[in-house]
Design a protein around this motif. Sequence first.
Motif, PDB file in Angstrom:
ATOM      1  N   MET A   1       0.831  -1.206   0.000  1.00  0.00           N
ATOM      2  CA  MET A   1       0.000   0.000   0.000  1.00  0.00           C
ATOM      3  C   MET A   1       0.866   1.256   0.000  1.00  0.00           C
ATOM      4  O   MET A   1       0.582   2.219  -0.686  1.00  0.00           O
ATOM      5  N   CYS A   3       3.836   1.552  -1.214  1.00  0.00           N
ATOM      6  CA  CYS A   3       4.417   1.699  -2.544  1.00  0.00           C
ATOM      7  C   CYS A   3       3.406   2.311  -3.504  1.00  0.00           C
ATOM      8  O   CYS A   3       3.729   3.160  -4.322  1.00  0.00           O
ATOM      9  N   THR A   4       2.150   1.898  -3.383  1.00  0.00           N
ATOM     10  CA  THR A   4       1.101   2.449  -4.227  1.00  0.00           C
ATOM     11  C   THR A   4       0.923   3.928  -3.963  1.00  0.00           C
ATOM     12  O   THR A   4       0.775   4.732  -4.883  1.00  0.00           O
ATOM     13  N   LYS A   5       0.941   4.313  -2.682  1.00  0.00           N
ATOM     14  CA  LYS A   5       0.804   5.726  -2.337  1.00  0.00           C
ATOM     15  C   LYS A   5       1.982   6.529  -2.857  1.00  0.00           C
ATOM     16  O   LYS A   5       1.816   7.632  -3.385  1.00  0.00           O
ATOM     17  N   GLY A   7       3.785   5.739  -5.402  1.00  0.00           N
ATOM     18  CA  GLY A   7       3.634   5.785  -6.845  1.00  0.00           C
ATOM     19  C   GLY A   7       2.652   6.857  -7.287  1.00  0.00           C
ATOM     20  O   GLY A   7       2.895   7.581  -8.254  1.00  0.00           O
ATOM     21  N   ARG A   8       1.549   6.974  -6.561  1.00  0.00           N
ATOM     22  CA  ARG A   8       0.567   8.004  -6.883  1.00  0.00           C
ATOM     23  C   ARG A   8       1.127   9.404  -6.660  1.00  0.00           C
ATOM     24  O   ARG A   8       0.912  10.311  -7.472  1.00  0.00           O
ATOM     25  N   ARG A 180      -0.497   3.027 -16.831  1.00  0.00           N
ATOM     26  CA  ARG A 180      -0.601   2.866 -15.366  1.00  0.00           C
ATOM     27  C   ARG A 180      -1.730   1.904 -15.020  1.00  0.00           C
ATOM     28  O   ARG A 180      -1.587   1.036 -14.154  1.00  0.00           O
ATOM     29  N   TRP A 181      -2.870   2.097 -15.678  1.00  0.00           N
ATOM     30  CA  TRP A 181      -4.006   1.204 -15.443  1.00  0.00           C
ATOM     31  C   TRP A 181      -3.672  -0.225 -15.883  1.00  0.00           C
ATOM     32  O   TRP A 181      -3.979  -1.194 -15.185  1.00  0.00           O
ATOM     33  N   VAL A 184      -1.538  -2.720 -13.548  1.00  0.00           N
ATOM     34  CA  VAL A 184      -2.113  -3.341 -12.352  1.00  0.00           C
ATOM     35  C   VAL A 184      -3.399  -4.103 -12.665  1.00  0.00           C
ATOM     36  O   VAL A 184      -4.123  -4.499 -11.757  1.00  0.00           O
TER      37      VAL A 184
END
Length: 330
Positions: A1, A3-5, A7-8, A180-181, A184
Motif C-alpha cells: 500500500m 508503494c502504491t501511495k 507511486g501516486r 498505469r491502469w 495493475v
Amino acid sequence: MSCTKRGRKLWYGVLLLIAVLPLIPGPLQSPFAQHVLVLTLLFACMSQAWNILGGYCGQVSFGHSVFFGIGAYGAGMAVVTYGLTPWPGAIIGALLAAIVSLIISYPCFRLKGHYFAIATFAIVEIFNRLFMVWYWVGGALGLDYPIIEEGWKNFMWFQTKTQYYYGAFGLFILIFSFVRWMEVNKLGYYLKAVRDGQEAAEALGVNSTAVKLTAIAISAFLAALCGAFFVQYNLRVDPPMVMSLDMSMRFVLITILGGLGTFWGPLLGAAILIPLQEYSRAIWGGLGGGVDLIIFGILIVLIVTRQPKGVMGFINLLTTRFKATKGGDD
C-alpha cells in the motif's frame, strides 16, 4: 500500500511539474526551448505506445513508424484533402492503424525473436514505397497544410507553441494513464506472462496470440494518435518524414535508453535524447545531426553493457543501495 501511495504521489508530482514547465520564467520561455519540450513529450508518448508491445509484451517491432504515419496521414488528409478539422481524421487514422496492425501482425506473430523483428523492417519499407507512389495521399510530395484559422478547433497556432505543449501534455496523460491502469490489471499481467515465457503462459491457459494481437492493436492506435499530433505540429507530411526506419528506431532506442518494459523509461529516454538532439543541432548546425547520434550511440552501448534495464535500472539500483545504507545506519 505504501508503494502504491508513493507511486501516486510521484505520478501527480510529475504531472504538476510538466504542467507548470512552460510557465516558469527564464530559459524555458523561449520558443526553441518550448519546441524541445513539445518534442520531448511527443516522443515520450510515442515510445510509451511502442513500449506496450515491445517492452511489456516482449515483441520487438521496428515497424511502428507505419502506424505513426497512418495517423499522420489521417489527420493531414482530413485538413488538406477534405477541408475538415483534424479531429475526425485523427480518430479514423488511429482506427485504421489498429486494423492494419492486426492484418499485418497476425502472420508475423508466427515468427519469434529476431525473425519477427526482421519482418517488421520489411513492413516499413513496403508502406514507405506504397505511400511514395500513391497519388491519393500526395505521393512523394506529401501534403502541405493551408493557412487556416488558429485555435483548438483546427489544432493549429502560428505565433506560439504553448498550446501545442498542452496538447502534447493531454496526449501524455492519456497514454501514460492507460499504461498505469494496464500495469495493475489483467491485461498487464498477461502481457508480462507472454514476454517472460510464452510456452509457460499458454500452459496456464493464456491465449498468447490474442494477447499479442491486443497489444499491437492498442499500441498502433496510440501511436497513430501521436502521428496525428506530429503532422499538426509540422503542418506537412510525406512518407520519409513519418514512415521510415529512422523514425521507428528512434522510438525503440528511446525506450531502451530509459528502460524497456518500465513505466517511466520512455519519459526518461525522451528527456535525454530529444534535448541532446535538438540542442546539438542548434549549436553545431549540420554537424549536430552527427554529434547527437555519436553521443547517443555511446550512451546506448554503456546502457546495454552496464545496465540492460536502462536509466530506470540505475535509478532502482541507487534506490536499493540508499535504502540498504539507511537501514544499516538505523
